[in-house]
Design a protein around this motif. Sequence first.
Motif, mmCIF file in Angstrom:
data_model
loop_
_atom_site.group_PDB
_atom_site.id
_atom_site.type_symbol
_atom_site.label_atom_id
_atom_site.label_comp_id
_atom_site.label_asym_id
_atom_site.label_seq_id
_atom_site.Cartn_x
_atom_site.Cartn_y
_atom_site.Cartn_z
ATOM 1 N N THR A 71 59.175 13.312 -2.327
ATOM 2 C CA THR A 71 59.660 11.892 -2.710
ATOM 3 C C THR A 71 60.727 11.147 -1.730
ATOM 4 O O THR A 71 60.658 9.930 -1.426
ATOM 5 C CB THR A 71 59.992 11.630 -4.131
ATOM 6 O OG1 THR A 71 61.240 12.610 -4.383
ATOM 7 C CG2 THR A 71 58.876 12.051 -5.087
ATOM 8 N N ASP A 72 61.465 11.925 -1.385
ATOM 9 C CA ASP A 72 62.564 11.404 -0.481
ATOM 10 C C ASP A 72 62.598 12.044 0.928
ATOM 11 O O ASP A 72 63.418 12.383 1.802
ATOM 12 C CB ASP A 72 64.081 11.552 -0.980
ATOM 13 C CG ASP A 72 64.352 10.798 -2.130
ATOM 14 O OD1 ASP A 72 63.622 9.620 -2.179
ATOM 15 O OD2 ASP A 72 64.951 11.350 -2.971
ATOM 16 N N GLY A 73 61.292 12.391 1.473
ATOM 17 C CA GLY A 73 61.095 13.294 2.640
ATOM 18 C C GLY A 73 61.719 14.579 2.808
ATOM 19 O O GLY A 73 61.899 15.124 1.906
ATOM 20 N N LEU A 74 62.341 14.605 3.935
ATOM 21 C CA LEU A 74 62.916 15.972 4.079
ATOM 22 C C LEU A 74 64.291 16.059 3.390
ATOM 23 O O LEU A 74 64.766 17.251 3.089
ATOM 24 C CB LEU A 74 63.156 15.904 5.750
ATOM 25 C CG LEU A 74 64.061 17.247 6.427
ATOM 26 C CD1 LEU A 74 63.123 18.462 6.062
ATOM 27 C CD2 LEU A 74 64.347 17.050 7.730
ATOM 28 N N CYS A 75 64.712 14.803 2.917
ATOM 29 C CA CYS A 75 66.116 15.141 2.104
ATOM 30 C C CYS A 75 65.881 15.009 0.849
ATOM 31 O O CYS A 75 66.640 14.909 -0.510
ATOM 32 C CB CYS A 75 66.847 13.596 2.281
ATOM 33 S SG CYS A 75 67.144 13.287 4.073
ATOM 34 N N THR A 76 64.448 15.396 0.230
ATOM 35 C CA THR A 76 64.137 15.694 -1.089
ATOM 36 C C THR A 76 64.927 16.841 -1.729
ATOM 37 O O THR A 76 64.890 17.923 -1.162
ATOM 38 C CB THR A 76 62.778 15.741 -1.264
ATOM 39 O OG1 THR A 76 61.785 14.648 -0.957
ATOM 40 C CG2 THR A 76 62.262 15.886 -2.733
ATOM 41 N N SER A 77 65.476 16.384 -2.648
ATOM 42 C CA SER A 77 66.452 17.607 -3.429
ATOM 43 C C SER A 77 65.658 18.602 -3.949
ATOM 44 O O SER A 77 64.667 18.380 -4.647
ATOM 45 C CB SER A 77 67.256 16.778 -4.805
ATOM 46 O OG SER A 77 67.953 17.876 -5.257
ATOM 47 N N GLY A 78 66.050 19.720 -3.864
ATOM 48 C CA GLY A 78 65.483 20.988 -4.139
ATOM 49 C C GLY A 78 64.246 21.718 -3.235
ATOM 50 O O GLY A 78 64.024 22.710 -3.481
ATOM 51 N N GLN A 79 63.894 20.850 -2.215
ATOM 52 C CA GLN A 79 63.065 21.187 -1.248
ATOM 53 C C GLN A 79 63.747 21.704 -0.008
ATOM 54 O O GLN A 79 64.375 21.104 0.509
ATOM 55 C CB GLN A 79 62.180 20.061 -0.820
ATOM 56 C CG GLN A 79 61.244 19.425 -1.960
ATOM 57 C CD GLN A 79 60.221 20.386 -2.684
ATOM 58 O OE1 GLN A 79 59.803 21.581 -2.097
ATOM 59 N NE2 GLN A 79 59.578 20.097 -3.611
ATOM 60 N N TYR A 80 63.272 22.945 0.423
ATOM 61 C CA TYR A 80 63.849 23.481 1.695
ATOM 62 C C TYR A 80 62.844 23.836 2.702
ATOM 63 O O TYR A 80 61.670 24.547 2.574
ATOM 64 C CB TYR A 80 64.579 24.811 1.457
ATOM 65 C CG TYR A 80 65.800 24.314 0.430
ATOM 66 C CD1 TYR A 80 67.300 23.995 0.803
ATOM 67 C CD2 TYR A 80 65.606 24.366 -0.916
ATOM 68 C CE1 TYR A 80 68.104 23.713 0.070
ATOM 69 C CE2 TYR A 80 66.580 23.643 -1.690
ATOM 70 C CZ TYR A 80 67.924 23.648 -1.148
ATOM 71 O OH TYR A 80 68.739 23.249 -2.181
#
Length: 154
Positions: A51-60
């Motif tokens: 939802t926030d592109g590369l900055c999406t919390s919890g996604q690595y």
Amino acid sequence: MITLMEMNEIEFKKYVDFMIPEYAREVVKNFDLTMEQALEESKMMIDGLFTDGLCTSGQYLFTIRDANSNEKIGILWYQLNTETKRAFLNHIYIDEPNRGKGYGYKTLEKFQHNLKEADIKSIGLSVFESNDDAYRIYKKLGYSTTRKDMEIIL
């Protein structure tokens, strides 16, 4: 043998452009959907998870690189829930020319080691039934089957 480098915005855009049709092809192979339907489902999944592109919390997301040559050999993407101390491996992809050289196994070993050091207690994943190579690697590393999905096409 390998290093994990955080993905940058350019790599992320390329990955999303690659991942949507790649995942759609797997969906078509494993489920009764047309490519058009699978592409739509794949795009909705990626948009929903990032939802926030590369900055999406919890996604690595990481680029897997050969430690000696610094050549890109693949991608590692996982989700992390620090409250439950669980990770979910969304995707590990080794580029075609680098398959069969132990990179997948070494990447998973490093991934597991890094998460254990961060006090993560478990890693979950899903693997398509048709992906025998991945299944063998996961079993060799100690993963166990916790669920089996089944389907009948009428």
